[in-house]
Design a protein around this motif. Sequence first.
Motif, mmCIF file in Angstrom:
data_model
loop_
_atom_site.group_PDB
_atom_site.id
_atom_site.type_symbol
_atom_site.label_atom_id
_atom_site.label_comp_id
_atom_site.label_asym_id
_atom_site.label_seq_id
_atom_site.Cartn_x
_atom_site.Cartn_y
_atom_site.Cartn_z
ATOM 1 N N VAL A 1 -11.420 8.250 1.620
ATOM 2 C CA VAL A 1 -12.855 8.537 1.525
ATOM 3 C C VAL A 1 -13.666 7.265 1.767
ATOM 4 N N GLN A 2 -13.207 6.129 1.246
ATOM 5 C CA GLN A 2 -13.934 4.882 1.469
ATOM 6 C C GLN A 2 -13.941 4.500 2.950
ATOM 7 N N THR A 3 -12.832 4.741 3.648
ATOM 8 C CA THR A 3 -12.818 4.493 5.087
ATOM 9 C C THR A 3 -13.760 5.447 5.815
ATOM 10 N N LEU A 4 -13.734 6.717 5.434
ATOM 11 C CA LEU A 4 -14.631 7.693 6.035
ATOM 12 C C LEU A 4 -16.091 7.297 5.811
ATOM 13 N N HIS B 1 -20.173 -3.341 -9.858
ATOM 14 C CA HIS B 1 -19.090 -4.111 -9.256
ATOM 15 C C HIS B 1 -17.827 -3.266 -9.080
ATOM 16 N N ILE B 2 -17.616 -2.300 -9.952
ATOM 17 C CA ILE B 2 -16.513 -1.356 -9.756
ATOM 18 C C ILE B 2 -16.719 -0.581 -8.448
ATOM 19 N N ASP B 3 -17.942 -0.144 -8.197
ATOM 20 C CA ASP B 3 -18.231 0.538 -6.928
ATOM 21 C C ASP B 3 -17.892 -0.348 -5.736
ATOM 22 N N LEU B 4 -18.281 -1.608 -5.808
ATOM 23 C CA LEU B 4 -18.045 -2.519 -4.695
ATOM 24 C C LEU B 4 -16.564 -2.834 -4.541
ATOM 25 N N MET B 5 -15.856 -2.977 -5.649
ATOM 26 C CA MET B 5 -14.411 -3.186 -5.573
ATOM 27 C C MET B 5 -13.735 -2.033 -4.868
ATOM 28 N N SER B 6 -14.085 -0.810 -5.256
ATOM 29 C CA SER B 6 -13.462 0.363 -4.644
ATOM 30 C C SER B 6 -13.787 0.443 -3.162
ATOM 31 N N ALA B 7 -15.010 0.075 -2.796
ATOM 32 C CA ALA B 7 -15.399 0.095 -1.382
ATOM 33 C C ALA B 7 -14.534 -0.852 -0.564
ATOM 34 N N ASN C 1 -8.044 -2.726 -6.605
ATOM 35 C CA ASN C 1 -7.616 -1.696 -7.561
ATOM 36 C C ASN C 1 -7.419 -2.178 -8.988
ATOM 37 N N THR C 2 -7.737 -3.445 -9.285
ATOM 38 C CA THR C 2 -7.508 -3.958 -10.633
ATOM 39 C C THR C 2 -8.704 -4.790 -11.071
ATOM 40 N N LEU C 3 -9.385 -4.349 -12.125
ATOM 41 C CA LEU C 3 -10.494 -5.100 -12.716
ATOM 42 C C LEU C 3 -10.003 -5.778 -13.981
ATOM 43 N N HIS C 4 -9.948 -7.094 -13.939
ATOM 44 C CA HIS C 4 -9.534 -7.921 -15.071
ATOM 45 C C HIS C 4 -10.804 -8.349 -15.799
ATOM 46 N N LEU C 5 -11.045 -7.770 -16.971
ATOM 47 C CA LEU C 5 -12.229 -8.097 -17.761
ATOM 48 C C LEU C 5 -11.884 -9.192 -18.760
ATOM 49 N N HIS C 6 -12.481 -10.362 -18.575
ATOM 50 C CA HIS C 6 -12.279 -11.505 -19.474
ATOM 51 C C HIS C 6 -13.258 -11.326 -20.637
ATOM 52 N N TYR D 1 -14.892 5.511 -15.317
ATOM 53 C CA TYR D 1 -15.595 5.300 -14.054
ATOM 54 C C TYR D 1 -14.687 4.578 -13.065
ATOM 55 N N ALA D 2 -13.979 3.569 -13.567
ATOM 56 C CA ALA D 2 -13.057 2.827 -12.708
ATOM 57 C C ALA D 2 -11.908 3.709 -12.241
ATOM 58 N N ALA D 3 -11.349 4.515 -13.132
ATOM 59 C CA ALA D 3 -10.220 5.364 -12.778
ATOM 60 C C ALA D 3 -10.591 6.332 -11.653
ATOM 61 N N ASP D 4 -11.811 6.848 -11.677
ATOM 62 C CA ASP D 4 -12.250 7.745 -10.606
ATOM 63 C C ASP D 4 -12.306 7.035 -9.262
ATOM 64 N N ARG D 5 -12.362 5.714 -9.286
ATOM 65 C CA ARG D 5 -12.438 4.916 -8.062
ATOM 66 C C ARG D 5 -11.135 4.170 -7.802
#
Length: 560
Positions: free
Chosen positions: A104-107, A161-167, A171-176, A234-238
């Motif tokens: 979907v992101q490529t589309l 930023h999760i949206d931008l990562m998925s775009a 696939n991994t958000l490390h929250l410090h 939200y992240a899991a959906d992306r």
Amino acid sequence: MSHDDARERAAHLVPQPHSVLLGAGVLQLPAELPVRLDVPAQERAAVLRAIALLPVTSKVVAGRAVVQVRLGAGATPPEGYVLDVTEDGVTITAADRSGVVYAVQTLRQLLPDAAYRQAAPSGTLWVVPVIRVEDSPRFRWRGMLLDVARHFLPKREVLRHIDLMSAHKLNTLHLHLSDDQGWRVESLRFPRLHEVGSWRATSQVSHYSDEAVHDGTPHGGYYTRDDLAEIVAYAADRAITVIPEIGVPGHTGALLAAYPEFGSPPVPDRAVHTNWGVHDALLAPSEQSLEFLRLLFDELLPLFPSPYVHVGGDESVLRAWDNDPVVRAFADKRGLSGSAEIFAALMAEVRQMLAEHGKTPVTWDDSFATQATGAAAESTTTLVMAWRGAEVARRAAAAGHDVVLSPVMPTYFDYFQEAHPDEPLAIGGPVTLGDVASWEPIPQDWSQVESARVRGIQCQMWTEFVEDPRLVDYLLYPRTCAFAEIAWGARTQDLHRRLPHHLDRLAAAGVEFRPLTGPAPWQRGGTGRRAHRAGVPMAERLANYAGAAATGTVADSPDP
């Protein structure tokens, strides 16, 4: 919208897919998109949420559809997809839900740039070229660290930023989430963590090399349990996994400001640190502090479905334990001698706590390097995040650890992007876009066994000198675009050709990236507190870190 426009978009995909076959003709998506789902029942809702990333509404149909999704084990490599667009419709084939998200992101990239706006201009036609894309990633771990401890990022920014990562197919958000300067998680069991540890009275605004200057402004914030549940979902959906970092025994100044009795030594009037750098505040290895950690993990770890939990282990100034009777009692009870053995025993206790929750520990390479010199080496079940260069990463891999490569050069995006007076304040540098784009994570002289231990790569957005979310955008993009190419495994040398068009997509999304020609006037360092400093030259900093990694000591530790 002309055929040429649609075909042009196919030539500017980021990250570049592994196989692109461009056909003749185009497909125009209707305002309401009929979707047919050939997927297991338990995946239907999640797949529909992935389709919702497109800028048109959708409806599920049983018969003829414009978009058909086929999900089945073995249909593609893990996280891979096949995107087939004809003049009659779109077919997405994937082995897992992540593959559907990436298709979907490529589309979405094949659509007009307005697909990245919250609302498209009137009259936008959603036209895509006839095309077949076959794609899958090189690395399983394609990560980004967001340091929300030094400067807090509101939840809305994390979600963006999760949206931008998925775009970009990360696939991994490390929250410090914890450090000397802030604690960012609500705790019902230990409420002083967020009541006291989540804010500081002032923040350092001067560079390390200058006389200390503070802004006199309180800074803070924390995420409630419901906030974290929202972020994780939200992240899991992306197709993104959220990995929390609760670091021990160093970088615990905010924790110890809330509960000083767990510190070494137990100073009663600790405050959340207002200066950057490495501090000597350490969690004490004691029965009392271990029980505190056990109860804290019991409360917080269920908030994060991730199989991994990061527990720090970095920049721990162990000499703080030398004359502490509480630490000595802990050591004597276990027959330990020396700070390295005490450190190893403490981290072993932490690993056991995580194991009780079915979690795999992640530590910075300091933990591996320090324990490698002591009597007890770190368990190979620990994933090592190697930030001090390829050599310590190789030693960890050779010792049997899975590793995530996160070296200062070129994955620390808090460093300035060009050695130029226009660049805003940063620790040092530079880490250029070209440095990132030309990086080969695994050196050619690594053995096959060592290379197989590399789980993936990660870029870091530390925020000591980054108080403004707009500056976060400036530092992350476009360097993250190049990083995503490497993480996905695009073996191309023409990012410079595709990037200008891709930045038009980011502009439509409202990302305040650094222009390829240099900072915009309002992004420059200027002459105020954001004024550029040369900082520590990159070569000197890398040599310091490499030396510390080789000897198992702490880099940039404060003077005795």
